[in-house]
Design a protein around this motif. Structure first.
Motif, mmCIF file in Angstrom:
data_model
loop_
_atom_site.group_PDB
_atom_site.id
_atom_site.type_symbol
_atom_site.label_atom_id
_atom_site.label_comp_id
_atom_site.label_asym_id
_atom_site.label_seq_id
_atom_site.Cartn_x
_atom_site.Cartn_y
_atom_site.Cartn_z
ATOM 1 N N GLU A 1 -8.554 2.711 3.356
ATOM 2 C CA GLU A 1 -7.282 2.993 4.007
ATOM 3 C C GLU A 1 -7.201 4.400 4.557
ATOM 4 O O GLU A 1 -6.471 4.673 5.494
ATOM 5 C CB GLU A 1 -6.128 2.769 3.020
ATOM 6 C CG GLU A 1 -5.902 1.303 2.713
ATOM 7 C CD GLU A 1 -4.639 1.091 1.900
ATOM 8 O OE1 GLU A 1 -4.078 2.077 1.429
ATOM 9 O OE2 GLU A 1 -4.238 -0.055 1.756
ATOM 10 N N THR A 2 -7.947 5.330 3.975
ATOM 11 C CA THR A 2 -7.825 6.718 4.402
ATOM 12 C C THR A 2 -8.882 7.127 5.419
ATOM 13 O O THR A 2 -8.880 8.243 5.891
ATOM 14 C CB THR A 2 -7.935 7.667 3.189
ATOM 15 O OG1 THR A 2 -9.162 7.398 2.493
ATOM 16 C CG2 THR A 2 -6.765 7.470 2.249
ATOM 17 N N TYR B 1 -3.617 12.296 -3.296
ATOM 18 C CA TYR B 1 -4.504 11.157 -3.034
ATOM 19 C C TYR B 1 -5.506 10.994 -4.176
ATOM 20 O O TYR B 1 -5.715 9.886 -4.681
ATOM 21 C CB TYR B 1 -5.255 11.342 -1.719
ATOM 22 C CG TYR B 1 -6.439 10.407 -1.596
ATOM 23 C CD1 TYR B 1 -6.255 9.069 -1.231
ATOM 24 C CD2 TYR B 1 -7.734 10.830 -1.903
ATOM 25 C CE1 TYR B 1 -7.328 8.200 -1.160
ATOM 26 C CE2 TYR B 1 -8.807 9.955 -1.838
ATOM 27 C CZ TYR B 1 -8.605 8.651 -1.465
ATOM 28 O OH TYR B 1 -9.660 7.780 -1.420
ATOM 29 N N GLY C 1 0.802 -1.228 0.000
ATOM 30 C CA GLY C 1 0.000 0.000 0.000
ATOM 31 C C GLY C 1 0.827 1.266 0.000
ATOM 32 O O GLY C 1 0.508 2.226 0.711
ATOM 33 N N LEU D 1 0.093 4.980 1.443
ATOM 34 C CA LEU D 1 -1.146 5.560 0.926
ATOM 35 C C LEU D 1 -2.163 5.817 2.033
ATOM 36 O O LEU D 1 -2.990 6.716 1.925
ATOM 37 C CB LEU D 1 -1.743 4.638 -0.139
ATOM 38 C CG LEU D 1 -0.943 4.553 -1.449
ATOM 39 C CD1 LEU D 1 -1.428 3.382 -2.290
ATOM 40 C CD2 LEU D 1 -1.045 5.847 -2.230
ATOM 41 N N SER D 2 -2.078 5.046 3.097
ATOM 42 C CA SER D 2 -3.016 5.221 4.203
ATOM 43 C C SER D 2 -2.752 6.500 4.980
ATOM 44 O O SER D 2 -3.576 6.919 5.798
ATOM 45 C CB SER D 2 -2.950 4.021 5.151
ATOM 46 O OG SER D 2 -1.686 3.939 5.774
ATOM 47 N N LEU E 1 -6.564 -3.648 -3.069
ATOM 48 C CA LEU E 1 -6.188 -2.323 -2.573
ATOM 49 C C LEU E 1 -7.397 -1.396 -2.575
ATOM 50 O O LEU E 1 -7.936 -1.064 -3.626
ATOM 51 C CB LEU E 1 -5.084 -1.726 -3.440
ATOM 52 C CG LEU E 1 -4.560 -0.348 -3.011
ATOM 53 C CD1 LEU E 1 -3.985 -0.399 -1.605
ATOM 54 C CD2 LEU E 1 -3.534 0.167 -4.006
ATOM 55 N N LYS F 1 -8.078 12.225 1.990
ATOM 56 C CA LYS F 1 -8.868 12.219 0.765
ATOM 57 C C LYS F 1 -8.903 13.585 0.100
ATOM 58 O O LYS F 1 -9.215 13.699 -1.085
ATOM 59 C CB LYS F 1 -10.302 11.770 1.063
ATOM 60 C CG LYS F 1 -10.441 10.312 1.451
ATOM 61 C CD LYS F 1 -11.901 9.978 1.685
ATOM 62 C CE LYS F 1 -12.067 8.526 2.120
ATOM 63 N NZ LYS F 1 -13.491 8.193 2.370
ATOM 64 N N TYR G 1 -3.698 9.623 -7.258
ATOM 65 C CA TYR G 1 -3.335 8.210 -7.136
ATOM 66 C C TYR G 1 -4.568 7.314 -7.208
ATOM 67 O O TYR G 1 -4.544 6.241 -7.822
ATOM 68 C CB TYR G 1 -2.597 7.961 -5.829
ATOM 69 C CG TYR G 1 -1.300 8.720 -5.692
ATOM 70 C CD1 TYR G 1 -0.545 9.072 -6.812
ATOM 71 C CD2 TYR G 1 -0.816 9.090 -4.433
ATOM 72 C CE1 TYR G 1 0.635 9.777 -6.688
ATOM 73 C CE2 TYR G 1 0.377 9.791 -4.301
ATOM 74 C CZ TYR G 1 1.103 10.125 -5.432
ATOM 75 O OH TYR G 1 2.285 10.816 -5.297
ATOM 76 N N LYS G 2 -5.648 7.746 -6.579
ATOM 77 C CA LYS G 2 -6.861 6.926 -6.564
ATOM 78 C C LYS G 2 -7.432 6.757 -7.969
ATOM 79 O O LYS G 2 -7.867 5.663 -8.348
ATOM 80 C CB LYS G 2 -7.927 7.527 -5.652
ATOM 81 C CG LYS G 2 -9.169 6.639 -5.499
ATOM 82 C CD LYS G 2 -10.156 7.232 -4.525
ATOM 83 C CE LYS G 2 -11.319 6.262 -4.279
ATOM 84 N NZ LYS G 2 -12.023 5.870 -5.510
ATOM 85 N N LEU H 1 -8.289 2.193 -1.443
ATOM 86 C CA LEU H 1 -7.788 3.463 -0.920
ATOM 87 C C LEU H 1 -8.810 4.168 -0.045
ATOM 88 O O LEU H 1 -8.449 4.832 0.926
ATOM 89 C CB LEU H 1 -7.384 4.382 -2.073
ATOM 90 C CG LEU H 1 -6.219 3.920 -2.935
ATOM 91 C CD1 LEU H 1 -5.822 4.999 -3.915
ATOM 92 C CD2 LEU H 1 -5.036 3.547 -2.077
#
Length: 210
Positions: free
Chosen positions: A197-198, A150, A112, A140-141, A192, A145, A153-154, A194
């Protein structure tokens, strides 16, 4: 990779305004997909060159995604880069023709993380003015957002998920016997998330605001 990227630009670039750019440069859509624009720049990734890494035994590494990207600057961002180089006593030759940067991203889908393995400052001919290879992996975590990075990448990861079969075929290798048995939902790119993770980052930011 750098020579491929710049070669594509020189062969296909054309000029037209995108978003208040200092030199009114548009990136060719047949090579680069636009993701987002901010007051300071426009963000694209190379949808022709994005692919998985390949191991020494020629097997595809489904955990590592390689993505060439471009960000074109407006005049304020150009001046900011120029000024910071002067402060740091770095060479500024050619920077009067700066138009943006090329970032070469390495996503580690298993862990990640994302790393800018190389960042090239580009002039209006898309030649490299200077390169930086000191980028470190970022979890990434740890990204909010709301961050521009972010969101960028998302969008790239979402596109890769939708085109995973094509990416595997494009990558210059073959799947290992073990990976060839994976179902689509079992592959690292599918696992994965995202958004999930956020969530903790967003909750922590909200607590700090309170």
């Amino acid at each position: 990779m750098k020579k491929i990227l710049c070669g594509i630009f020189v062969a296909t670039m054309f000029f037209s305004p995108v978003n208040a750019l200092a030199k009114e440069i548009t990136i060719p859509e047949e090579v680069f997909a636009w993701v987002q624009s901010t007051p300071r720049g426009n963000y694209y990734f190379n949808h022709q060159q994005i692919s998985y890494a390949v191991n020494e035994d020629k097997t595809i590494d489904l955990n590592i995604l390689i993505v060439p990207t471009i960000c074109t600057y407006d005049e304020i961002q150009i001046q900011d880069v120029q000024q910071k180089r002067r402060w740091r006593m770095l060479p500024t030759k050619g920077y009067n023709d700066l138009i943006g940067r090329a970032d070469y991203l390495k996503f580690d889908l298993k862990n990640g993380t994302v790393q800018v393995t190389q960042r090239d400052d580009l002039d209006s001919t898309f030649a490299t003015l200077d390169s930086d290879t000191t980028g470190e992996p970022i979890n990434l975590s740890s990204l909010s957002k709301q961050e521009i990075s972010y969101k960028f990448y998302k969008k790239i990861i979402d596109w890769a998920k939708d085109h995973n079969e094509m990416l595997i075929k494009r990558s210059r290798g073959k799947l290992s016997e073990e990976d060839s048995k994976l179902k689509p939902e079992e592959m690292p790119i599918s696992k994965l998330d995202l958004s999930a993770e956020t969530e903790e980052v967003e909750e922590e930011n909200e607590k700090q605001d309170d």
